[in-house]
Design an enzyme around this catalytic site. Structure first.
Site, PDB file in Angstrom:
ATOM      1  N   HIS A 268       0.833  -1.213   0.000  1.00  0.00           N
ATOM      2  CA  HIS A 268       0.000   0.000   0.000  1.00  0.00           C
ATOM      3  C   HIS A 268       0.872   1.270   0.000  1.00  0.00           C
ATOM      4  CE1 HIS A 268      -3.498  -2.482   0.340  1.00  0.00           C
ATOM      5  NE2 HIS A 268      -3.158  -2.931   1.543  1.00  0.00           N
ATOM      6  N   ASP A 319      -5.019  -8.064  -3.760  1.00  0.00           N
ATOM      7  CA  ASP A 319      -5.320  -7.893  -2.339  1.00  0.00           C
ATOM      8  C   ASP A 319      -6.656  -8.520  -1.931  1.00  0.00           C
ATOM      9  OD1 ASP A 319      -5.295  -7.069   0.273  1.00  0.00           O
ATOM     10  OD2 ASP A 319      -5.347  -4.927  -0.112  1.00  0.00           O
TER      11      ASP A 319
HETATM   12 ZN   LIG Z   1      -3.557  -6.981   2.473  1.00  0.00          ZN
END
Ligand SMILES: [Zn+2]
Length: 447
Positions: A268, A319
């Site tokens: 991220h 994800d």
């Molecule tokens: Zn994750």
């Protein structure tokens, strides 16, 4: 020995697109690559454009069961997490295997040849180890083997509910007794490795692992030469809690505890400071962006150009699997930045496809995959040019068409480690949609 004659091929790693490319494969490796040659007798013709295998660097396979159930209405990352915990509390080794098999099937249909599974559902629902403490890891490895996808299980150290908090009733099954118990269990899991499966490390986040325990993971990864990943600054609240507790940002804390290196991937890195960007770039750390998840959860847009300028290679992950389409993830990096900056051309097509292929494989511990060159693992992903999305693509800009127009559904043929896994857009061994429907229903019914 098998020979593939590609209508077009992009060999990756900065190369150009060429026509009539002959790729000879032996024992799972590419032996030779020749451009502009006629098809020899006995070769398999691959119509369309063939690219290196795609690497999905950040996956939580079981989150696929949340697709379509969590996106409507308001809520936040934190309310989404409550739903995810409801599902996590119901998983067992069999339901995890069935879900992972189906989800990895969906991935190979999308041209993904390698998955990084960020795995933290280790123990039984009460938090006690199963009789085989690595049975959940074994489920993931068995699912990947059955599908034919390469896998790196990023066995995740998870010890806290949040900074200074004991785990709650759901989180207990994610937690080992302490960091040395985590290290002992992961060391045992490494006996499950194979030529297409690695067991490596992850720190769940600075929320879930205390600073001294981060050092234990750092030491384990150094001693074993393993890649190591961590969720970093997905949400501003994580930054606030970390600064309040330690007077450091999450990236600064990981740096202080030695985790940042060329073997490290920050997942991220959405809300990072200039200093964080500098630390990540200067250490040669990789950053994994997950744009379809980050937009679904209203996380924000990470500073992708600044990270690249600072020296941090980018990779991509689906994800939460709201979408499994690495073309969509790759173009989103550029398109999100266009929206935020009102400037076009922040990333090149080759760099974004490089993130999806070579760099993704490298950050998962497979430096010998992700390009079509002699000596590399024989992964070939062929995208058909006849779909409504791709029809009319210009020969001079085929790669731009792949990046900006192709969908996972355009992937027609997939070879992984020399084995044909997808043919005519279908998995050679099972009906993936059927497996998804069945496994998702039984995962929810299990609770
Ligand atoms: Zn994750």
């Amino acid at each position: 020995v098998a020979s593939y004659h590609c209508q077009y091929a992009w060999v990756g790693n900065g190369g150009d697109v060429a026509a009539d490319v002959l790729v000879v494969v032996d024992d799972g490796r590419i032996v030779s690559v020749q451009e502009g040659v006629p098809a020899p007798a006995g070769s398999v013709r691959l119509e369309g454009i063939t690219i290196p295998g795609l690497a999905n660097a950040h996956s939580h396979a079981f989150h696929r069961a949340l697709r379509g159930r969590t996106h409507g209405g308001v809520g936040s990352f934190w309310t989404w997490r409550d739903e995810m915990y409801r599902l996590a509390s119901a998983l067992d080794p069999d339901t995890l295997f069935a879900l992972a098999r189906a989800v990895y099937g969906e991935m190979v249909l999308a041209g993904i040849t390698c998955v990084g599974e960020f795995h933290y559902v280790h123990h039984d629902p009460s938090g006690r180890p199963y009789s085989d403490p690595n049975v959940m890891t074994a489920s993931l490895l068995a699912a990947a083997a059955e599908v034919g996808i390469r896998i790196t299980v990023l066995d995740t150290c998870y010890l806290r509910g949040d900074i200074g908090l004991e785990p709650n009733s759901v989180q207990r099954r994610f937690c080992d007794d302490d960091a040395s118990a985590w290290a002992a269990r992961v060391t045992a899991a490494r006996t499950l490795q194979s030529s297409s499966a690695l067991v490596a490390a992850a720190v769940h986040s600075v929320r879930a692992v205390d600073p001294d325990d981060i050092e234990v993971v750092t030491a384990w990864a150094s001693a074993t030469g393993s890649v190591v990943h961590a969720h970093v600054s997905e949400q501003p609240a994580e930054n606030h809690r970390c600064i309040e507790a330690y007077a450091l940002t999450p990236t600064e804390l990981l740096a202080e505890r030695g985790l940042l290196s060329q073997r490290f991937t920050a997942v991220h890195a959405t809300h990072v400071t200039e200093h964080d960007v500098h630390l990540l770039g200067a250490s040669g750390s990789t950053v994994c962006l997950c744009p379809t998840t980050e937009r679904d959860l209203a996380d924000g847009i990470g500073p992708s150009s600044r990270l690249v300028e600072a020296g941090a290679p980018l990779v991509l992950g689906s994800d939460s699997h709201a979408v499994i389409d690495l073309f969509e993830e790759a173009r989103a990096v550029e398109l999100d930045e266009r929206l935020a900056s009102r400037v076009r051309g922040n990333h090149t097509t080759r760099s974004l496809l490089g993130a999806a292929t070579l760099e993704g494989h490298r950050c998962l511990g497979w430096p010998d995959a992700g390009s079509i060159v002699a000596g590399s693992r024989a992964d070939l992903v062929t995208i058909a040019l006849g779909s409504v999305r791709m029809a009319g693509a210009a020969e001079s800009s085929l790669l731009d068409s792949v990046l900006f127009a192709a969908a996972a559904a355009d992937v027609d043929h997939v070879v992984i480690d020399g084995t044909v896994v997808v043919e005519g857009g279908r998995h050679v061994a099972f009906d993936v949609a059927d497996a998804l429907g069945t496994s998702i229903r039984s995962a929810w019914n299990g609770r």
